[in-house]
Every structure is written in structure tokens, then in C-alpha cells.
Design an enzyme around this catalytic site. Structure first.
Site, PDB file in Angstrom:
ATOM      1  N   THR A 126       0.815  -1.219   0.000  1.00  0.00           N
ATOM      2  CA  THR A 126       0.000   0.000   0.000  1.00  0.00           C
ATOM      3  C   THR A 126       0.848   1.270   0.000  1.00  0.00           C
ATOM      4  O   THR A 126       1.870   1.346   0.681  1.00  0.00           O
ATOM      5  CB  THR A 126      -0.919   0.003   1.239  1.00  0.00           C
ATOM      6  OG1 THR A 126      -1.637  -1.213   1.245  1.00  0.00           O
ATOM      7  CG2 THR A 126      -1.899   1.163   1.217  1.00  0.00           C
ATOM      8  N   ASP A 240      -5.125 -13.729  -1.925  1.00  0.00           N
ATOM      9  CA  ASP A 240      -6.095 -14.840  -2.026  1.00  0.00           C
ATOM     10  C   ASP A 240      -5.907 -15.816  -0.866  1.00  0.00           C
ATOM     11  O   ASP A 240      -6.853 -16.430  -0.381  1.00  0.00           O
ATOM     12  CB  ASP A 240      -5.904 -15.619  -3.339  1.00  0.00           C
ATOM     13  CG  ASP A 240      -6.504 -14.885  -4.539  1.00  0.00           C
ATOM     14  OD1 ASP A 240      -7.236 -13.906  -4.329  1.00  0.00           O
ATOM     15  OD2 ASP A 240      -6.218 -15.311  -5.682  1.00  0.00           O
ATOM     16  N   ARG A 243      -6.524 -13.523   2.919  1.00  0.00           N
ATOM     17  CA  ARG A 243      -7.809 -12.908   3.289  1.00  0.00           C
ATOM     18  C   ARG A 243      -8.664 -13.883   4.088  1.00  0.00           C
ATOM     19  O   ARG A 243      -9.466 -13.467   4.937  1.00  0.00           O
ATOM     20  CB  ARG A 243      -8.552 -12.428   2.032  1.00  0.00           C
ATOM     21  CG  ARG A 243      -7.982 -11.131   1.507  1.00  0.00           C
ATOM     22  CD  ARG A 243      -8.580 -10.669   0.202  1.00  0.00           C
ATOM     23  NE  ARG A 243      -7.944  -9.411  -0.207  1.00  0.00           N
ATOM     24  CZ  ARG A 243      -7.857  -8.988  -1.455  1.00  0.00           C
ATOM     25  NH1 ARG A 243      -8.364  -9.715  -2.444  1.00  0.00           N
ATOM     26  NH2 ARG A 243      -7.272  -7.836  -1.728  1.00  0.00           N
ATOM     27  N   ARG A 268     -27.129  -9.629  34.450  1.00  0.00           N
ATOM     28  CA  ARG A 268     -27.744  -8.299  34.589  1.00  0.00           C
ATOM     29  C   ARG A 268     -29.265  -8.432  34.691  1.00  0.00           C
ATOM     30  O   ARG A 268     -29.889  -9.095  33.864  1.00  0.00           O
ATOM     31  CB  ARG A 268     -27.362  -7.464  33.360  1.00  0.00           C
ATOM     32  CG  ARG A 268     -28.099  -6.175  33.226  1.00  0.00           C
ATOM     33  CD  ARG A 268     -27.431  -5.096  34.041  1.00  0.00           C
ATOM     34  NE  ARG A 268     -28.017  -3.791  33.719  1.00  0.00           N
ATOM     35  CZ  ARG A 268     -28.440  -2.943  34.649  1.00  0.00           C
ATOM     36  NH1 ARG A 268     -28.365  -3.256  35.936  1.00  0.00           N
ATOM     37  NH2 ARG A 268     -28.922  -1.769  34.293  1.00  0.00           N
ATOM     38  N   HIS A 278     -35.599 -11.348  28.572  1.00  0.00           N
ATOM     39  CA  HIS A 278     -36.384 -10.446  27.707  1.00  0.00           C
ATOM     40  C   HIS A 278     -36.185 -10.862  26.250  1.00  0.00           C
ATOM     41  O   HIS A 278     -35.055 -11.077  25.797  1.00  0.00           O
ATOM     42  CB  HIS A 278     -35.915  -8.995  27.868  1.00  0.00           C
ATOM     43  CG  HIS A 278     -36.053  -8.460  29.256  1.00  0.00           C
ATOM     44  ND1 HIS A 278     -37.240  -8.518  29.965  1.00  0.00           N
ATOM     45  CD2 HIS A 278     -35.164  -7.860  30.081  1.00  0.00           C
ATOM     46  CE1 HIS A 278     -37.058  -7.974  31.158  1.00  0.00           C
ATOM     47  NE2 HIS A 278     -35.804  -7.577  31.259  1.00  0.00           N
ATOM     48  N   THR A 313     -10.145 -17.289  -4.915  1.00  0.00           N
ATOM     49  CA  THR A 313     -10.328 -15.831  -4.926  1.00  0.00           C
ATOM     50  C   THR A 313     -11.722 -15.453  -4.438  1.00  0.00           C
ATOM     51  O   THR A 313     -11.893 -14.611  -3.547  1.00  0.00           O
ATOM     52  CB  THR A 313     -10.107 -15.289  -6.356  1.00  0.00           C
ATOM     53  OG1 THR A 313      -8.823 -15.743  -6.810  1.00  0.00           O
ATOM     54  CG2 THR A 313     -10.158 -13.785  -6.403  1.00  0.00           C
ATOM     55  N   GLY A 339     -25.642  -2.010  27.365  1.00  0.00           N
ATOM     56  CA  GLY A 339     -26.171  -0.666  27.639  1.00  0.00           C
ATOM     57  C   GLY A 339     -25.042   0.322  27.893  1.00  0.00           C
ATOM     58  O   GLY A 339     -23.976   0.215  27.280  1.00  0.00           O
ATOM     59  N   GLU A 363      -6.230  -5.666   4.353  1.00  0.00           N
ATOM     60  CA  GLU A 363      -6.104  -6.753   3.364  1.00  0.00           C
ATOM     61  C   GLU A 363      -7.156  -6.602   2.248  1.00  0.00           C
ATOM     62  O   GLU A 363      -7.708  -7.567   1.746  1.00  0.00           O
ATOM     63  CB  GLU A 363      -6.183  -8.128   4.035  1.00  0.00           C
ATOM     64  CG  GLU A 363      -5.037  -8.290   5.016  1.00  0.00           C
ATOM     65  CD  GLU A 363      -4.298  -9.595   4.956  1.00  0.00           C
ATOM     66  OE1 GLU A 363      -4.523 -10.375   4.014  1.00  0.00           O
ATOM     67  OE2 GLU A 363      -3.480  -9.825   5.855  1.00  0.00           O
TER      68      GLU A 363
HETATM   69  N1  COS Z   1      -4.608 -14.022  -8.894  1.00  0.00           N
HETATM   70  C1  COS Z   1      -3.784 -13.933  -9.979  1.00  0.00           C
HETATM   71  N2  COS Z   1      -3.831 -12.915 -10.845  1.00  0.00           N
HETATM   72  C2  COS Z   1      -4.734 -11.933 -10.618  1.00  0.00           C
HETATM   73  C3  COS Z   1      -5.608 -11.960  -9.528  1.00  0.00           C
HETATM   74  C4  COS Z   1      -5.528 -13.065  -8.652  1.00  0.00           C
HETATM   75  N3  COS Z   1      -6.318 -13.169  -7.592  1.00  0.00           N
HETATM   76  N4  COS Z   1      -6.378 -10.873  -9.559  1.00  0.00           N
HETATM   77  C5  COS Z   1      -6.008 -10.181 -10.649  1.00  0.00           C
HETATM   78  N5  COS Z   1      -5.015 -10.816 -11.280  1.00  0.00           N
HETATM   79  C6  COS Z   1      -4.365 -10.430 -12.540  1.00  0.00           C
HETATM   80  C7  COS Z   1      -5.418 -10.317 -13.636  1.00  0.00           C
HETATM   81  O1  COS Z   1      -5.643 -11.564 -14.249  1.00  0.00           O
HETATM   82  C8  COS Z   1      -4.788  -9.317 -14.561  1.00  0.00           C
HETATM   83  O2  COS Z   1      -3.841 -10.000 -15.357  1.00  0.00           O
HETATM   84  P1  COS Z   1      -3.372  -9.504 -16.820  1.00  0.00           P
HETATM   85  O3  COS Z   1      -2.243  -8.575 -16.618  1.00  0.00           O
HETATM   86  O4  COS Z   1      -2.924 -10.755 -17.503  1.00  0.00           O
HETATM   87  O5  COS Z   1      -4.532  -8.858 -17.483  1.00  0.00           O
HETATM   88  C9  COS Z   1      -4.051  -8.391 -13.632  1.00  0.00           C
HETATM   89  O6  COS Z   1      -3.830  -9.130 -12.419  1.00  0.00           O
HETATM   90  C10 COS Z   1      -4.791  -7.114 -13.323  1.00  0.00           C
HETATM   91  O7  COS Z   1      -6.024  -7.463 -12.729  1.00  0.00           O
HETATM   92  P2  COS Z   1      -7.264  -6.463 -12.667  1.00  0.00           P
HETATM   93  O8  COS Z   1      -7.557  -5.963 -14.036  1.00  0.00           O
HETATM   94  O9  COS Z   1      -8.343  -7.149 -11.937  1.00  0.00           O
HETATM   95  O10 COS Z   1      -6.655  -5.252 -11.812  1.00  0.00           O
HETATM   96  P3  COS Z   1      -7.323  -3.942 -11.240  1.00  0.00           P
HETATM   97  O11 COS Z   1      -6.339  -2.848 -11.343  1.00  0.00           O
HETATM   98  O12 COS Z   1      -8.680  -3.738 -11.827  1.00  0.00           O
HETATM   99  O13 COS Z   1      -7.450  -4.183  -9.635  1.00  0.00           O
HETATM  100  C11 COS Z   1      -8.046  -5.093  -7.554  1.00  0.00           C
HETATM  101  C12 COS Z   1      -7.782  -5.276  -9.049  1.00  0.00           C
HETATM  102  C13 COS Z   1      -8.988  -3.937  -7.252  1.00  0.00           C
HETATM  103  C14 COS Z   1      -8.691  -6.393  -7.172  1.00  0.00           C
HETATM  104  C15 COS Z   1      -6.674  -4.889  -6.825  1.00  0.00           C
HETATM  105  O14 COS Z   1      -6.148  -3.613  -7.103  1.00  0.00           O
HETATM  106  C16 COS Z   1      -6.764  -5.068  -5.319  1.00  0.00           C
HETATM  107  O15 COS Z   1      -6.893  -6.191  -4.827  1.00  0.00           O
HETATM  108  N6  COS Z   1      -6.692  -3.971  -4.543  1.00  0.00           N
HETATM  109  C17 COS Z   1      -6.678  -4.052  -3.089  1.00  0.00           C
HETATM  110  C18 COS Z   1      -5.289  -4.211  -2.607  1.00  0.00           C
HETATM  111  C19 COS Z   1      -5.246  -4.630  -1.179  1.00  0.00           C
HETATM  112  O16 COS Z   1      -5.818  -5.644  -0.789  1.00  0.00           O
HETATM  113  N7  COS Z   1      -4.547  -3.865  -0.360  1.00  0.00           N
HETATM  114  C20 COS Z   1      -4.333  -4.196   0.990  1.00  0.00           C
HETATM  115  C21 COS Z   1      -2.889  -4.409   1.165  1.00  0.00           C
HETATM  116  S1  COS Z   1      -2.438  -5.603   2.293  1.00  0.00           S
HETATM  117  S2  COS Z   1      -2.933  -4.951   4.032  1.00  0.00           S
END
Ligand code: COS
Length: 382
Positions: A126, A240, A243, A268, A278, A313, A339, A363
Site C-alpha cells: 500500500t 487470495d 484474506r 444483569r 427479555h 479468490t 447498555g 487486506e
Molecule cells: N490471482 C492472480 N492474478 C490476478 C488476480 C488473482 N487473484 N487478480 C487479478 N489478477 C491479474 C489479472 O488476471 C490481470 O492480469 P493480466 O495482466 O494478464 O490482465 C491483472 O492481475 C490485473 O487485474 P485487474 O484488471 O483485476 O486489476 P485492477 O487494477 O482492476 O485491480 C483489484 C484489481 C482492485 C482487485 C486490486 O487492485 C486489489 O486487490 N486492490 C486491493 C489491494 C489490497 O488488498 N490492499 C491491501 C494491502 S495488504 S494490508
């Protein structure tokens, strides 16, 4: 529906975690929450018992547990203190990219020391501007000599001030968007690594969270995980896996809230009888118990899918979203049942609400989870 009867080994793992949570964590939870103390002595004991590097296979000296085993443990730990649990399981998150994307040589080099002695690692994805948009990170990894130079800033990084190693996601070319993101392993001792000061947080106050600044940090090519551009998928595959335990962590908070509310309701008395008699209170308790039960089952179902080696996922995001929202609602109801007393810091339930809140955010916020769920769902109709 998978068979969820626990093996003897799983029951004793669960019992061991329960004992640790109730005898080592719970007695210090209120004090660490009040003072935002990072109880390193408790984390060291967790490491000694094998409760820290849960996902690291035994060949590297880790606990080598299944996803379901991990959920059983995490739920019990969170019952003791969610903040401490966040710090205890942060190694699982930080080390997962090495397990998924490292070569056998890298895995031994980075993981063995974590299992030989107590050490903490942090997952650095992040960034202050990008937040949930993990594909938009701006931390740069520029080719330099035989390796890279990393520059940028990460935020909300669990355990960062105490970590000896960071898994860092940086882009080799921002124009490539997510396809430029690359993962690296960076030791704390590298010149230019600067963890910030502890953030003052609403909950999870026994855990430590800060920024980490990387200023022209030299990283050899040998410390890159996978190929250039493979970092984004590696981060997603990591989440994946991790979470689902957040669903378990939320379930532990919810179970604690339900237990406090149930025993308080029997003690209580109002209108000449225990408030548990209740119907208004009984209905709340019934709804709370239903949510706890559903959270646990969703979490276990996601874990079972991971353990079968199937894509998880969708199930992970469903479990994390449901359980974190249920935990917040159950903690809220527990306060309501208490309360005015529930609103007081003298009672343990207001901490549970503050702790539950973070499970809806970290996450991947629950808004992000809903994006993931909807995308996975729609694939089924395409
Ligand atoms: N496993 C493997 N590959 C994945 C995947 C997964 N679970 N999810 C996405 N991908 C791949 C996609 O297949 C895509 O591949 P290509 O480059 O071949 O097209 C690529 O990653 C981009 O995926 P996508 O288009 O879904 O990306 P987005 O930018 O739309 O964002 C989200 C996806 C919103 C899901 C992502 O940015 C996200 O998870 N954000 C939250 C991050 C987070 O959890 N932060 C907390 C940090 S830890 S405390």
C-alpha cells in the site's frame, strides 16, 4: 459441502492456541490497548510455540500448516486480542510472496532465518496515494548496476518498525501500469530503508503500523521475486491466501463479543429478571450467534478450497467480507446489550468494536472485496 469434522491434531492445535490466547494474550489485552504497547515478549512466546510462521513449510523450519489449521489458530488468537493477532500473523502475509514466487534458493535464504529465531517481516504494497488501487503504485525500481535501486514510500505497514525484512512491490516502469510491478525482498539493514514512527490507531493498538520510506535502496537482482512485471499477480495471489485468515480473525472477535454479551445477559437484571429473559435481548443473541456460526463456516469453506488446491479468490473475499461485517455488527450488539456499561472502557466490548472495524478495511477494503466477488461471479455467467 466439505466435511468439517476436525482431526485429533487439529483439535489439539486449536486447544493450544486457545490456551495461549487466554493465558498469555487476554490478560494483557486491555493494557496494551490502552497504552498502545507492542508486547514483544508475547510475540516471542508465540514464535516459540510455532504460532507465528504458520504457512511456512516444515522444510524451512516453519509450522507447515494447512489453511484450515491456520484459521483454527487465528480465530482462537483473535479471541484473546485482535491487535496482537495482527502482529503475530503479519509474517504469514509478508512471507507468502516468497513462498509463491521465490526460487528454492531464495526460499531457504529468506525463510530459514525466520524459523531459526524470532524475527518479523512486513508486506509493503500500500502507498499513500494509491491506497486500494494496487496497480497504481509509484515506488520505483530502477535498473542500477547488476541490480535495482528502489525509491518510494509505503504506508499502513504492519510491524514495519520492528521488522528485519520487507517484501516490497515496486514498478520498473509506471507506463506499464500493473504489468510493471515487480516484487523484491529488502532487508531492514539495507542503506536507505527508513521505517516511520508508529501510527496512533483506533483499534489493534497492540500491533504496530507505520510508513516505510525506501531512498535509493540497492537491491541485487538475486533478491527479486519472479520476473519483472510478475509482482501484481504475486500480490493478488498472496492476498487470495491471506484474506481467509482475516475472516477467522473477525470470527474470533465476534465470538468474544457474543460470549461477553451472553454471560452479561444472564447476570444483569432489569424489570425483576435477568435481561436474558427479555425477548428483545434473546433475539439479539440469536442473530449474533447465527452470524458467528455463518462467519466460521464461510471461513472454513474458503480454507478447505485453498487446501484442495483450487482457486479461492471468490471464497476468500466472500469469507473476509461477511465475517468482518458480522464481527462489527456482533460487537455493536454486544455493546447494546451491555447498555451504558458497554460504552465504558472498563468493559471489554467497546475494544471489540474498534478492533472489528479494521477487519472491514485491511487486506483489501470490503468495497474492493465486492469488486473481486462481482468479477468472479460474472465470469460464471459469461
Ligand atoms: N490471482 C492472480 N492474478 C490476478 C488476480 C488473482 N487473484 N487478480 C487479478 N489478477 C491479474 C489479472 O488476471 C490481470 O492480469 P493480466 O495482466 O494478464 O490482465 C491483472 O492481475 C490485473 O487485474 P485487474 O484488471 O483485476 O486489476 P485492477 O487494477 O482492476 O485491480 C483489484 C484489481 C482492485 C482487485 C486490486 O487492485 C486489489 O486487490 N486492490 C486491493 C489491494 C489490497 O488488498 N490492499 C491491501 C494491502 S495488504 S494490508
Amino acid at each position: 459441502m466439505p466435511d468439517f469434522s476436525l482431526t485429533e491434531e487439529q483439535s489439539s492445535l486449536r486447544e493450544m492456541a486457545r490456551k495461549f490466547a487466554r493465558s498469555e494474550m487476554l490478560p494483557h489485552a486491555a493494557e496494551c490497548d490502552r497504552t498502545a504497547r507492542f508486547p514483544e515478549e508475547i510475540y516471542r512466546k508465540a514464535w516459540e510455540l510455532g504460532l507465528m510462521n504458520l504457512n511456512v513449510p516444515t522444510e524451512f523450519g516453519g509450522s507447515g500448516l494447512s489453511a484450515l489449521d491456520i484459521c483454527l489458530i487465528v480465530e482462537e488468537l483473535a479471541y484473546g486480542c485482535a491487535g496482537m493477532t495482527t502482529s503475530i500473523i503479519a509474517n504469514c502475509l509478508a512471507l507468502e510472496p516468497i513462498l509463491l514466487g521465490g526460487t528454492p534458493e531464495q526460499q531457504h535464504r529468506f525463510l530459514d532465518p525466520f524459523c531459526a529465531s524470532y524475527q518479523l517481516a512486513s508486506f509493503c504494497l500500500t502507498e499513500p496515494a494509491g491506497g486500494s488501487d494496487a496497480g497504481a503504485i509509484t515506488t520505483r525500481a530502477i535498473r542500477h548496476g547488476s541490480g535495482y535501486q528502489i525509491t518510494g514510500e509505503k504506508c499502513f505497514i504492519t510491524n514495519a518498525p520492528h521488522a528485519s525484512l520487507y517484501t516490497v512491490f515496486a514498478t520498473v516502469d509506471p507506463k506499464l501500469q500493473h504489468r510493471g510491478i515487480t516484487a523484491f525482498v529488502v532487508p531492514r539493514s539495507a542503506a536507505g530503508v527508513q521505517p516511520g514512527k508508529d501510527e496512533e490507531k483506533m483499534g489493534h493498538r497492540a500491533s504496530s503500523t507505520s510508513t516505510v520510506r525506501f531512498e535509493e535502496v540497492e537491491v541485487p537482482e538475486a533478491d527479486r521475486l519472479g520476473a519483472e512485471g510478475e509482482g501484481f499477480a504475486l500480490a493478488m495471489r498472496t492476498l487470495d491466501q491471506t484474506r481467509t485468515p482475516i475472516g477467522a480473525l473477525a470470527t474470533g472477535i465476534a465470538q468474544a463479543a457474543l460470549d461477553h454479551a451472553g454471560s452479561y445477559a444472564l447476570k444483569r437484571r432489569t424489570f425483576g429478571k435477568p435481561i436474558a429473559e427479555h425477548q428483545a435481548i434473546q433475539i439479539k443473541l440469536a442473530d449474533m450467534a447465527t452470524k458467528v456460526h455463518a462467519s466460521r463456516l464461510l471461513t472454513w469453506a474458503a480454507a478447505a478450497r485453498i487446501d484442495r488446491g483450487e482457486a479461492a479468490t471468490l471464497d476468500s473475499s466472500i469469507a473476509k467480507t461477511y465475517a468482518s461485517e458480522a464481527a462489527f455488527q456482533v460487537a455493536d450488539d454486544a455493546i447494546q446489550i451491555h447498555g451504558g456499561y458497554g460504552y465504558m472502557k472498563e468493559y471489554p466490548v467497546e475494544k471489540l468494536l474498534r478492533d472489528a472495524k479494521l477487519t472491514q478495511i485491511y487486506e483489501g477494503s470490503n468495497e474492493i472485496q465486492r469488486i473481486v466477488i462481482a468479477r468472479e461471479l460474472l465470469k460464471q455467467y459469461a
